[in-house]
Enzyme design. Structure first.
Site, PDB file in Angstrom:
ATOM      1  N   ARG A 141       1.036  -1.350   0.096  1.00  0.00           N
ATOM      2  CA  ARG A 141      -0.115  -0.063   0.034  1.00  0.00           C
ATOM      3  C   ARG A 141       0.861   1.431   0.214  1.00  0.00           C
ATOM      4  O   ARG A 141       1.855   1.121   0.428  1.00  0.00           O
ATOM      5  CB  ARG A 141      -0.920   0.074   1.407  1.00  0.00           C
ATOM      6  CG  ARG A 141      -1.860  -1.146   1.147  1.00  0.00           C
ATOM      7  CD  ARG A 141      -2.873  -1.154   2.732  1.00  0.00           C
ATOM      8  NE  ARG A 141      -3.793  -2.172   2.517  1.00  0.00           N
ATOM      9  CZ  ARG A 141      -3.402  -3.440   2.852  1.00  0.00           C
ATOM     10  NH1 ARG A 141      -2.390  -3.869   3.362  1.00  0.00           N
ATOM     11  NH2 ARG A 141      -4.466  -4.458   2.831  1.00  0.00           N
ATOM     12  N   LYS A 161      -2.505  -1.525   7.290  1.00  0.00           N
ATOM     13  CA  LYS A 161      -3.870  -1.087   7.396  1.00  0.00           C
ATOM     14  C   LYS A 161      -4.432  -2.113   8.362  1.00  0.00           C
ATOM     15  O   LYS A 161      -4.588  -3.402   8.274  1.00  0.00           O
ATOM     16  CB  LYS A 161      -4.570  -1.260   5.898  1.00  0.00           C
ATOM     17  CG  LYS A 161      -5.795  -0.998   5.690  1.00  0.00           C
ATOM     18  CD  LYS A 161      -6.469  -1.025   4.385  1.00  0.00           C
ATOM     19  CE  LYS A 161      -7.823  -0.803   4.231  1.00  0.00           C
ATOM     20  NZ  LYS A 161      -8.536  -0.857   2.949  1.00  0.00           N
ATOM     21  N   HIS A 216      -2.288   3.295  -5.646  1.00  0.00           N
ATOM     22  CA  HIS A 216      -2.732   2.039  -4.972  1.00  0.00           C
ATOM     23  C   HIS A 216      -3.076   1.140  -6.304  1.00  0.00           C
ATOM     24  O   HIS A 216      -3.370   0.008  -5.889  1.00  0.00           O
ATOM     25  CB  HIS A 216      -4.106   2.560  -4.357  1.00  0.00           C
ATOM     26  CG  HIS A 216      -4.664   1.562  -3.335  1.00  0.00           C
ATOM     27  ND1 HIS A 216      -4.130   1.329  -2.099  1.00  0.00           N
ATOM     28  CD2 HIS A 216      -5.677   0.491  -3.579  1.00  0.00           C
ATOM     29  CE1 HIS A 216      -4.758   0.332  -1.744  1.00  0.00           C
ATOM     30  NE2 HIS A 216      -5.688  -0.291  -2.511  1.00  0.00           N
ATOM     31  N   ARG A 225      -1.582  -2.502  -6.547  1.00  0.00           N
ATOM     32  CA  ARG A 225      -1.988  -3.786  -6.234  1.00  0.00           C
ATOM     33  C   ARG A 225      -2.933  -4.276  -7.073  1.00  0.00           C
ATOM     34  O   ARG A 225      -2.756  -5.571  -7.278  1.00  0.00           O
ATOM     35  CB  ARG A 225      -2.613  -3.404  -4.684  1.00  0.00           C
ATOM     36  CG  ARG A 225      -1.765  -2.957  -3.915  1.00  0.00           C
ATOM     37  CD  ARG A 225      -1.915  -2.158  -2.568  1.00  0.00           C
ATOM     38  NE  ARG A 225      -2.784  -3.009  -1.663  1.00  0.00           N
ATOM     39  CZ  ARG A 225      -2.494  -4.257  -1.134  1.00  0.00           C
ATOM     40  NH1 ARG A 225      -1.008  -4.173  -0.922  1.00  0.00           N
ATOM     41  NH2 ARG A 225      -3.237  -4.991  -0.213  1.00  0.00           N
ATOM     42  N   HIS A 241      -3.926  -9.605   2.260  1.00  0.00           N
ATOM     43  CA  HIS A 241      -5.511  -9.763   2.337  1.00  0.00           C
ATOM     44  C   HIS A 241      -5.598 -10.968   3.377  1.00  0.00           C
ATOM     45  O   HIS A 241      -5.019 -11.783   3.145  1.00  0.00           O
ATOM     46  CB  HIS A 241      -5.904 -10.224   0.951  1.00  0.00           C
ATOM     47  CG  HIS A 241      -5.906  -8.954   0.074  1.00  0.00           C
ATOM     48  ND1 HIS A 241      -6.162  -9.220  -1.152  1.00  0.00           N
ATOM     49  CD2 HIS A 241      -5.849  -7.646   0.276  1.00  0.00           C
ATOM     50  CE1 HIS A 241      -6.131  -7.891  -1.882  1.00  0.00           C
ATOM     51  NE2 HIS A 241      -5.830  -7.108  -1.217  1.00  0.00           N
ATOM     52  N   TYR A 269      -4.239 -16.422  11.465  1.00  0.00           N
ATOM     53  CA  TYR A 269      -3.569 -16.275  10.258  1.00  0.00           C
ATOM     54  C   TYR A 269      -2.107 -16.061   9.993  1.00  0.00           C
ATOM     55  O   TYR A 269      -1.699 -15.314  10.680  1.00  0.00           O
ATOM     56  CB  TYR A 269      -4.150 -14.782   9.604  1.00  0.00           C
ATOM     57  CG  TYR A 269      -3.981 -14.338   8.391  1.00  0.00           C
ATOM     58  CD1 TYR A 269      -4.357 -15.134   7.285  1.00  0.00           C
ATOM     59  CD2 TYR A 269      -3.230 -13.040   7.918  1.00  0.00           C
ATOM     60  CE1 TYR A 269      -3.861 -14.934   5.927  1.00  0.00           C
ATOM     61  CE2 TYR A 269      -3.177 -12.787   6.698  1.00  0.00           C
ATOM     62  CZ  TYR A 269      -3.507 -13.640   5.621  1.00  0.00           C
ATOM     63  OH  TYR A 269      -3.251 -13.383   4.342  1.00  0.00           O
TER      64      TYR A 269
END
Length: 446
Positions: A241, A271, A341, A344, A373, A383
């Protein structure tokens, strides 16, 4: 005085003859039976005659009106014959001044103020969407409904933003024609209010690899701080990002001299909500390719003595402006086509297409990991952000190899002008480091 009955009853004779009316208006009757209206007058000491038309296409009443208009010109000191000739020539020129001709003149007159890519995009949009429909029409004959028809055809294929840009370009062409005295109104001026609104959603991105490389080349050739050019290149290579790139610190990079260089972006800079930012081991791991390390190598002489890779121009302890890369893309002619951006989206689209043809199982999940993601079915704590690292390095290399084809070495980017030609540069840029340069290794081992 003549009457309609006398005019209709006039017969041809062996020789031409005149039937006179008042104020020197007369009907010339020729041997072949044609009847021509003429007005006799004196101008600048010379006797002259003005043709007013053919009977019965021009009636007696109409001939008298034309005579009176000519008498008014004569009283103003203007020769009616000359005025008629000039009016005819002007009307002929206006009829020949088509929209396509006006648009090409406008483009030629204006393109020097644009980047080459933008200039090409402007004329291409007119050639594709406008000239086939109204290019042959004289500009004075075009009206708002006809222009709206062109714009709605563009909207019909879903190109809402393109329709708005084309309207602006059509309006600019009419302003140019008005300035030349070949149009009096701009029929496109008010049409913006009736076009469909732009739907807010995904940010614009170029997802075709060849166009993406061309865009990077164009942007890197434009004037900018060398730091901004290198930031653009690293952003394209890593697909992080933009804010994560702006805040990058030298101590986040590991093993830059080794076989497995890595960029470890702390969770606090990623983020997400406060829980994500505070999560232990929530950092994002970015495997660095040789192309990415080459960017850092070129950048080191510029900012290696700072904490930040990309400090601001005025305050070295603050990140570069969030608009710097975007402005560079805009100057290169890609406004509305690609934003920072968008790299991406480009990475995701191009690499997912690649893995569909050449990939392995789970490559799509690996791409999501590379983009940081989080799968919807996973919770933050469960995760594994370090998963599939060998495959992530392989895909990062494939992406870097495809993207870098035809791009110059990063060291070239620091030698290009930071300001438009003619402006004095602030200072001489440091020379790039040699091939034997070794990065300091303050961070952890990869």
């Amino acid at each position: 005085m003549l009457t309609d009955a006398k005019v209709r009853a006039a017969k041809a004779r062996p020789k031409p003859y005149k039937l006179t009316d008042c104020y020197r208006l007369y009907l010339l009757v020729n041997p072949n039976g044609s009847k021509l209206w003429r007005w006799s007058y004196a101008f600048d000491g010379k006797q002259k005659s003005l043709a007013l038309g053919i009977f019965p296409m021009v009636s007696l009443a109409a001939a008298r009106c034309k005579r009176d208009e000519a008498r008014e010109l004569l009283e103003q000191g203007r020769d009616p014959v000359i005025v008629k000739q000039l009016t005819f020539a002007t009307n002929l020129e206006v009829s020949r001044y088509t929209f396509e001709r006006a648009a090409c003149e406008w483009h030629e007159n204006t393109k020097a103020t644009w980047a080459k890519v933008h200039a090409a995009d402007v004329i291409r949009s007119l050639e594709r969407d406008v000239f086939p429909k109204i290019g042959k029409f004289p500009v004075v004959e075009l009206n708002p409904p006809k222009i709206l028809e062109v714009l709605q055809a563009i909207e019909a294929r879903g190109a809402i933003e393109t329709a708005k840009r084309v309207r602006q370009r059509i309006s600019a062409v009419f302003c140019y024609a008005i300035a030349k005295g070949l149009a009096s109104t701009d029929p496109a001026e008010k049409l913006g209010t009736v076009l469909k609104p732009i739907r807010k959603g995904k940010q614009p991105a170029i997802t075709d690899l060849r166009r993406l490389r061309k865009m990077i080349l164009d942007a890197e050739e434009d004037y900018a701080r060398p730091i901004t050019r290198l930031a653009l290149r690293l952003l394209a290579l890593t697909a992080v990002r933009p804010n994560e790139l702006r805040g990058a610190r030298w101590d986040e990079f590991e093993d830059l001299n080794g076989a497995k260089p890595l960029w470890r972006i702390p969770a606090a800079r990623m983020k997400g909500d406060l829980d994500r930012k505070a999560e232990e081991r929530g950092e994002h791991l970015v495997p660095m390719t040789p192309q990415g390390v080459a960017v850092l190598r070129a950048l080191w002489p510029l900012t290696g003595d700072c904490e930040l890779l990309f400090p601001g121009n005025r305050f070295p302890n603050r990140p570069m402006s969030e608009n710097a890369i975007g402005y560079l893309l805009n100057r290169a002619g890609y406004h509305g086509h690609h934003v920072p951006h968008g790299f991406r989206a480009a990475f995701s689209t191009i690499m997912n297409e690649w893995v569909e043809r050449h990939g392995k199982d789970h490559d799509r999940q690996v791409i999501d990991l590379m983009l940081a993601h989080i799968p919807k079915e996973k919770v933050e704590g469960a995760y594994n952000r370090a998963a599939y690292m060998p495959r992530r390095r392989e895909l990062a290399m494939i992406w870097a190899d495809m993207l870098s084809e035809g791009l110059p070495s990063p060291t070239v980017l620091i030698e290009r002008p930071a300001k438009p030609i003619g402006e004095k540069p602030r200072r001489r840029m440091p020379l790039p480091v040699g091939a034997d340069f070794q990065f300091p290794e303050p961070g952890r081992a990869a």
